[in-house]
Design an enzyme around this catalytic site. Structure first.
Site, mmCIF file in Angstrom:
data_model
loop_
_atom_site.group_PDB
_atom_site.id
_atom_site.type_symbol
_atom_site.label_atom_id
_atom_site.label_comp_id
_atom_site.label_asym_id
_atom_site.label_seq_id
_atom_site.Cartn_x
_atom_site.Cartn_y
_atom_site.Cartn_z
ATOM 1 C CG ASP A 187 -4.358 4.879 7.871
ATOM 2 O OD1 ASP A 187 -2.771 5.575 8.258
ATOM 3 O OD2 ASP A 187 -3.828 4.813 6.507
ATOM 4 N N GLY B 36 -2.183 -4.213 0.713
ATOM 5 C CA GLY B 36 -1.519 -5.831 2.008
ATOM 6 C C GLY B 36 -0.928 -6.496 1.478
ATOM 7 C CB SER C 55 -1.014 -0.034 1.230
ATOM 8 O OG SER C 55 -0.216 -0.042 2.456
#
Length: 205
Positions: free
Chosen positions: A178, A65, A28
């Site tokens: 995040d 991922g 990512s």
């Protein structure tokens, strides 16, 4: 691919030459997760190559991922399809986040480097660090595995891909909400961290 690099590649093809490929195999951090398309460090690197009139085009084969196991399984087909001159490997972070054995990560990275070199490509390995909450011993061993693979396989290395992003006085300023993925302001820094080593490899061809 950006319009600028499309024009650059088109010019090379018009001259009867095919631009050598830089293949990026990552997760990512390279797949523009949470970013505007075209704003990630890979796209910025492609623009940098074109602006400096360097005969190369970039193929971004990164998947959010992805682990080193996933990259290892995908790489043979990518090498066959794109026949890259340079392979940039940006994997390993998800292995650590999932608590996978470090020896497995090291074996997968080694296998990827060997496969790329066996296909005639020069390789750039992007190293990573883990946050201190994973434990000092684990973090040190994780950091060192990239150095070990690069040394044993005699390949180029960027010791810490997120240098200037994750190790600043206020690193959260350069991350998305995040707290894992760098934001758009961090992407030029990441590009500039990779650029010196990548430029050497592209120029070597």
């Amino acid at each position: 691919m950006t319009a600028l690099s499309f024009g650059h590649v088109g010019m090379l093809q018009a001259q009867g030459r095919t631009a050598p490929v830089v293949l990026v195999v990552g997760d990512s951090l390279s797949a523009e997760y949470g970013l505007r398309r075209g704003s990630g460090w890979v796209a910025l690197t492609e623009e940098k190559l074109a602006s400096e009139k360097i005969d190369a085009r970039v193929v971004n084969a990164s998947i959010s991922g992805d682990t080193t196991s996933g990259g290892r399984s995908r790489l043979p087909a990518l090498l066959k399809q794109h026949r890259p001159a340079v392979v940039v490997i940006e994997l390993g972070g998800n292995d650590a986040l999932r608590g996978l054995p470090l020896n497995m990560t090291r074996e997968n990275l080694t296998a990827m480097v060997k496969a790329a070199k066996g296909a005639g490509a020069r390789v750039l390995l992007l190293g990573m660090d883990m946050p201190p909450n994973y434990g000092a011993k684990y973090a040190q061993e994780f950091r060192e595995l990239f150095t070990t693979v690069a040394r044993e396989e005699k390949t180029a290395l960027v010791p810490f891909f997120l240098k200037g992003v994750a190790d600043t006085a206020d690193p959260l300023a350069l991350f998305q909400s995040d707290r894992i993925h760098p934001n758009e302001k961090a992407q030029p820094i990441m590009r500039d961290t990779v650029w010196p080593e990548l430029r050497k490899l592209v120029a070597a061809g």
